[in-house]
Design a protein around this motif. Structure first.
Motif, PDB file in Angstrom:
ATOM      1  N   LYS A 272       0.847  -1.204   0.000  1.00  0.00           N
ATOM      2  CA  LYS A 272       0.000   0.000   0.000  1.00  0.00           C
ATOM      3  C   LYS A 272       0.872   1.240   0.000  1.00  0.00           C
ATOM      4  O   LYS A 272       1.971   1.210   0.543  1.00  0.00           O
ATOM      5  CB  LYS A 272      -0.937   0.036   1.212  1.00  0.00           C
ATOM      6  CG  LYS A 272      -0.283   0.304   2.564  1.00  0.00           C
ATOM      7  CD  LYS A 272      -0.142   1.726   2.978  1.00  0.00           C
ATOM      8  CE  LYS A 272       1.281   1.969   3.435  1.00  0.00           C
ATOM      9  NZ  LYS A 272       1.559   3.178   4.103  1.00  0.00           N
ATOM     10  N   THR A 273       0.449   2.280  -0.593  1.00  0.00           N
ATOM     11  CA  THR A 273       0.987   3.633  -0.436  1.00  0.00           C
ATOM     12  C   THR A 273       0.416   4.525  -1.529  1.00  0.00           C
ATOM     13  O   THR A 273       0.299   4.100  -2.686  1.00  0.00           O
ATOM     14  CB  THR A 273       2.537   3.716  -0.493  1.00  0.00           C
ATOM     15  OG1 THR A 273       2.909   5.092  -0.613  1.00  0.00           O
ATOM     16  CG2 THR A 273       3.160   2.973  -1.651  1.00  0.00           C
ATOM     17  N   ILE A 274       0.087   5.736  -1.158  1.00  0.00           N
ATOM     18  CA  ILE A 274      -0.360   6.680  -2.189  1.00  0.00           C
ATOM     19  C   ILE A 274       0.800   7.002  -3.127  1.00  0.00           C
ATOM     20  O   ILE A 274       0.586   7.420  -4.244  1.00  0.00           O
ATOM     21  CB  ILE A 274      -0.929   7.993  -1.587  1.00  0.00           C
ATOM     22  CG1 ILE A 274       0.122   8.762  -0.787  1.00  0.00           C
ATOM     23  CG2 ILE A 274      -2.179   7.742  -0.770  1.00  0.00           C
ATOM     24  CD1 ILE A 274      -0.262  10.221  -0.527  1.00  0.00           C
ATOM     25  N   ASP A 275       2.046   6.795  -2.663  1.00  0.00           N
ATOM     26  CA  ASP A 275       3.221   7.202  -3.447  1.00  0.00           C
ATOM     27  C   ASP A 275       3.449   6.323  -4.684  1.00  0.00           C
ATOM     28  O   ASP A 275       4.158   6.731  -5.597  1.00  0.00           O
ATOM     29  CB  ASP A 275       4.496   7.151  -2.588  1.00  0.00           C
ATOM     30  CG  ASP A 275       4.395   8.022  -1.349  1.00  0.00           C
ATOM     31  OD1 ASP A 275       3.557   8.936  -1.341  1.00  0.00           O
ATOM     32  OD2 ASP A 275       5.155   7.772  -0.389  1.00  0.00           O
ATOM     33  N   ASN A 276       2.898   5.113  -4.676  1.00  0.00           N
ATOM     34  CA  ASN A 276       3.033   4.159  -5.794  1.00  0.00           C
ATOM     35  C   ASN A 276       4.493   3.811  -6.085  1.00  0.00           C
ATOM     36  O   ASN A 276       4.854   3.510  -7.226  1.00  0.00           O
ATOM     37  CB  ASN A 276       2.381   4.737  -7.066  1.00  0.00           C
ATOM     38  CG  ASN A 276       2.049   3.659  -8.079  1.00  0.00           C
ATOM     39  OD1 ASN A 276       1.727   2.531  -7.704  1.00  0.00           O
ATOM     40  ND2 ASN A 276       2.131   3.974  -9.350  1.00  0.00           N
TER      41      ASN A 276
ATOM     42  N   VAL B 126       2.570  18.362  -4.251  1.00  0.00           N
ATOM     43  CA  VAL B 126       1.903  17.089  -3.947  1.00  0.00           C
ATOM     44  C   VAL B 126       2.874  16.134  -3.246  1.00  0.00           C
ATOM     45  O   VAL B 126       4.083  16.324  -3.282  1.00  0.00           O
ATOM     46  CB  VAL B 126       1.342  16.423  -5.231  1.00  0.00           C
ATOM     47  CG1 VAL B 126       0.355  17.343  -5.923  1.00  0.00           C
ATOM     48  CG2 VAL B 126       2.449  16.010  -6.195  1.00  0.00           C
ATOM     49  N   MET B 127       2.320  15.101  -2.632  1.00  0.00           N
ATOM     50  CA  MET B 127       3.152  14.124  -1.912  1.00  0.00           C
ATOM     51  C   MET B 127       3.820  13.146  -2.890  1.00  0.00           C
ATOM     52  O   MET B 127       3.731  13.309  -4.091  1.00  0.00           O
ATOM     53  CB  MET B 127       2.300  13.383  -0.896  1.00  0.00           C
ATOM     54  CG  MET B 127       1.987  14.188   0.337  1.00  0.00           C
ATOM     55  SD  MET B 127       1.091  13.163   1.538  1.00  0.00           S
ATOM     56  CE  MET B 127       1.311  14.152   3.019  1.00  0.00           C
ATOM     57  N   GLY B 128       4.450  12.142  -2.345  1.00  0.00           N
ATOM     58  CA  GLY B 128       5.083  11.123  -3.186  1.00  0.00           C
ATOM     59  C   GLY B 128       6.467  10.721  -2.717  1.00  0.00           C
ATOM     60  O   GLY B 128       7.112   9.873  -3.316  1.00  0.00           O
ATOM     61  N   ARG B 129       6.941  11.411  -1.670  1.00  0.00           N
ATOM     62  CA  ARG B 129       8.275  11.143  -1.111  1.00  0.00           C
ATOM     63  C   ARG B 129       9.350  11.219  -2.198  1.00  0.00           C
ATOM     64  O   ARG B 129       9.449  12.218  -2.858  1.00  0.00           O
ATOM     65  CB  ARG B 129       8.275   9.780  -0.413  1.00  0.00           C
ATOM     66  CG  ARG B 129       9.455   9.607   0.491  1.00  0.00           C
ATOM     67  CD  ARG B 129       9.238   9.703   1.934  1.00  0.00           C
ATOM     68  NE  ARG B 129       8.461   8.674   2.532  1.00  0.00           N
ATOM     69  CZ  ARG B 129       8.074   8.735   3.807  1.00  0.00           C
ATOM     70  NH1 ARG B 129       8.395   9.766   4.544  1.00  0.00           N
ATOM     71  NH2 ARG B 129       7.357   7.785   4.336  1.00  0.00           N
ATOM     72  N   HIS B 130      10.107  10.141  -2.454  1.00  0.00           N
ATOM     73  CA  HIS B 130      11.220  10.244  -3.408  1.00  0.00           C
ATOM     74  C   HIS B 130      10.812   9.919  -4.848  1.00  0.00           C
ATOM     75  O   HIS B 130      11.671   9.762  -5.714  1.00  0.00           O
ATOM     76  CB  HIS B 130      12.360   9.319  -2.983  1.00  0.00           C
ATOM     77  CG  HIS B 130      12.841   9.632  -1.604  1.00  0.00           C
ATOM     78  ND1 HIS B 130      13.446  10.832  -1.294  1.00  0.00           N
ATOM     79  CD2 HIS B 130      12.756   8.940  -0.452  1.00  0.00           C
ATOM     80  CE1 HIS B 130      13.738  10.851  -0.004  1.00  0.00           C
ATOM     81  NE2 HIS B 130      13.320   9.714   0.529  1.00  0.00           N
TER      82      HIS B 130
ATOM     83  N   ALA C 174       6.377  17.783  -7.100  1.00  0.00           N
ATOM     84  CA  ALA C 174       6.396  16.700  -6.108  1.00  0.00           C
ATOM     85  C   ALA C 174       7.209  17.183  -4.904  1.00  0.00           C
ATOM     86  O   ALA C 174       8.228  17.855  -5.074  1.00  0.00           O
ATOM     87  CB  ALA C 174       7.040  15.461  -6.711  1.00  0.00           C
ATOM     88  N   GLU C 175       6.763  16.820  -3.721  1.00  0.00           N
ATOM     89  CA  GLU C 175       7.438  17.287  -2.494  1.00  0.00           C
ATOM     90  C   GLU C 175       8.930  16.927  -2.472  1.00  0.00           C
ATOM     91  O   GLU C 175       9.735  17.612  -1.851  1.00  0.00           O
ATOM     92  CB  GLU C 175       6.747  16.720  -1.251  1.00  0.00           C
ATOM     93  CG  GLU C 175       6.759  15.192  -1.200  1.00  0.00           C
ATOM     94  CD  GLU C 175       6.079  14.606   0.021  1.00  0.00           C
ATOM     95  OE1 GLU C 175       5.568  15.355   0.860  1.00  0.00           O
ATOM     96  OE2 GLU C 175       6.071  13.355   0.122  1.00  0.00           O
ATOM     97  N   GLY C 176       9.299  15.853  -3.167  1.00  0.00           N
ATOM     98  CA  GLY C 176      10.696  15.383  -3.129  1.00  0.00           C
ATOM     99  C   GLY C 176      11.562  15.991  -4.222  1.00  0.00           C
ATOM    100  O   GLY C 176      12.741  15.653  -4.336  1.00  0.00           O
TER     101      GLY C 176
HETATM  102  O1  F6P Z   1       4.376   7.671   2.178  1.00  0.00           O
HETATM  103  C1  F6P Z   1       3.175   8.338   2.167  1.00  0.00           C
HETATM  104  C2  F6P Z   1       3.353   9.778   2.532  1.00  0.00           C
HETATM  105  O2  F6P Z   1       2.092  10.411   2.457  1.00  0.00           O
HETATM  106  C3  F6P Z   1       4.380  10.556   1.699  1.00  0.00           C
HETATM  107  O3  F6P Z   1       3.896  10.916   0.434  1.00  0.00           O
HETATM  108  C4  F6P Z   1       4.691  11.699   2.619  1.00  0.00           C
HETATM  109  O4  F6P Z   1       5.977  12.236   2.391  1.00  0.00           O
HETATM  110  C5  F6P Z   1       4.627  11.075   3.979  1.00  0.00           C
HETATM  111  O5  F6P Z   1       3.824   9.918   3.857  1.00  0.00           O
HETATM  112  C6  F6P Z   1       4.055  11.947   5.039  1.00  0.00           C
HETATM  113  O6  F6P Z   1       4.168  11.296   6.245  1.00  0.00           O
HETATM  114  P1  F6P Z   1       3.449  11.724   7.586  1.00  0.00           P
HETATM  115  O7  F6P Z   1       2.018  11.270   7.496  1.00  0.00           O
HETATM  116  O8  F6P Z   1       4.193  10.994   8.625  1.00  0.00           O
HETATM  117  O9  F6P Z   1       3.536  13.208   7.686  1.00  0.00           O
END
Ligand code: F6P
Length: 342
Positions: free
Chosen positions: A125-129, A169-173, A222-224
């Protein structure tokens, strides 16, 4: 005595977690297995916090976001005796197997437990895909739909004010959410972690729009995403138990810089956790339900050390080792998004 399986959700939540839980429990009950909900991710197995997962517990949860088991970013290796306590509680609960629903961090712990001799099946699972081993994770589609709707709404206000809107938007790396929502929402520029930001280029694209008579622009970042010097903009210096920084803030930095360089009025919009909240899309409900049912079938077969995954249209299983690397954006998808830049 009935066989018993524990189910936990770890890491950041995402829409569809409850659909997996429901699918797994319904499938378990058909084969006479009993389910135990482990609360708050790995923390629940360390601190012995559980709830019964019977038919009543899962009633009405299919459309609900979040997770009825709650979640946390607990890394057992960072807790005193964490892995040992997990093993003790797994045995004390009389578990025959465990389903770990989570991203790469959760699957990493699941893999270690499997190596230590416990039976574990993973669900991605993860929105980041950004999980390798599967074509897609559930949660992503819902997040992309939320961002797309936001971009649609931002178009009208951007146009009314002749503004540049920078949508973070989110997505980490990984830039999956940015690219997918950028295509779906018709973004004029998309910036992702996989490609260093070239501000001169961004300014050129925005100016090109002005030359074409366009009075506004929508930029998705993207945030990263990072500048060429590789420095990551973060919201705080705090690091979680898996070593992740709290990302965010690049949108605000970029908006100020763009306004300075172009003279165009610019605003930053940080969508943040809105992207993770609320009801899952139909696509995510279906994928999550298939994952839940098939993960439980793996448990019933006595399998371990595998994660369910989507390959093409099929649900398959892959060894944990295949699920533990970060999956970057498909360059082909980015190329399509680029067609519409500037
Ligand atoms: O991994 C999912 C995610 O939403 C990332 O996109 C984001 O950087 C991170 O989690 C945010 O984490 P938290 O909910 O701990 O702030």
């Amino acid at each position: 005595m009935n066989k018993r399986v524990g189910i936990l959700t770890g890491g950041g939540d995402c829409p569809g977690l409850n659909a997996v839980i429901r699918g797994a429990v319904r499938r378990a009950l058909r084969s006479g297995w009993e389910c135990v909900g482990i609360l708050e991710g790995w923390r629940g197995l360390i601190d012995a916090k559980y709830m019964p997962l019977d038919l009543e517990a899962i009633r009405g949860i299919l459309p609900r976001g979040g997770t009825i088991l709650r979640t946390s970013r607990t890394n057992p290796s960072k807790r005193p005796e964490g892995m040992n306590l997990i093993r003790q509680n797994y045995n004390a609960l009389g578990l025959d197997s465990l389903i770990a629903i989570g991203g790469d961090d959760t699957q990493g712990v699941a893999s270690k437990l499997h190596e230590a001799g416990l039976k574990v099946i993973g669900v991605p699972k993860t929105i980041d895909n950004d999980l390798s081993g599967t074509d897609c994770t559930f949660g992503f589609d819902t997040a992309v739909n939320i961002v797309t709707e936001a971009i649609d709404r931002l178009h009208t206000t951007a146009e009314a004010h002749n503004r540049v809107m920078v949508v973070e938007v989110m997505g980490r790396h990984a830039g999956w959410i940015a690219v997918a929502s950028g295509i779906a929402g018709g973004a004029d520029v998309v910036l992702i972690p996989e490609k260093p930001i070239n501000l001169d280029e961004v300014v050129k694209l925005l100016q090109h729009r002005v030359e074409r008579g366009r009075t506004f622009s929508i930029m998705v970042v993207a945030e990263g995403a990072k500048f060429a010097d590789g420095v990551q903009v973060t919201l705080s210096s705090k690091i979680d138990e898996f070593g992740h920084e709290q990302q965010g803030g690049i949108g605000t930095v970029l908006a100020a810089e763009i306004e300075k360089r172009t003279g165009l009025e610019t605003r930053a919009v940080i969508l943040g956790h809105v992207q993770r909240g609320g009801s899952p899309s139909a696509f995510d409900r279906i994928l999550a339900t298939r994952f839940g049912v098939i993960a439980m079938e793996q448990v019933i077969k006595g399998e371990s050390g595998k994660m369910v995954a989507l390959h093409g249209g099929d649900i398959v299983t892959v060894p944990f080792s295949e699920a533990l690397t970060n999956r970057k954006v498909d360059p082909e998808l980015y190329r399509v998004a680029e067609t519409f830049f500037g």
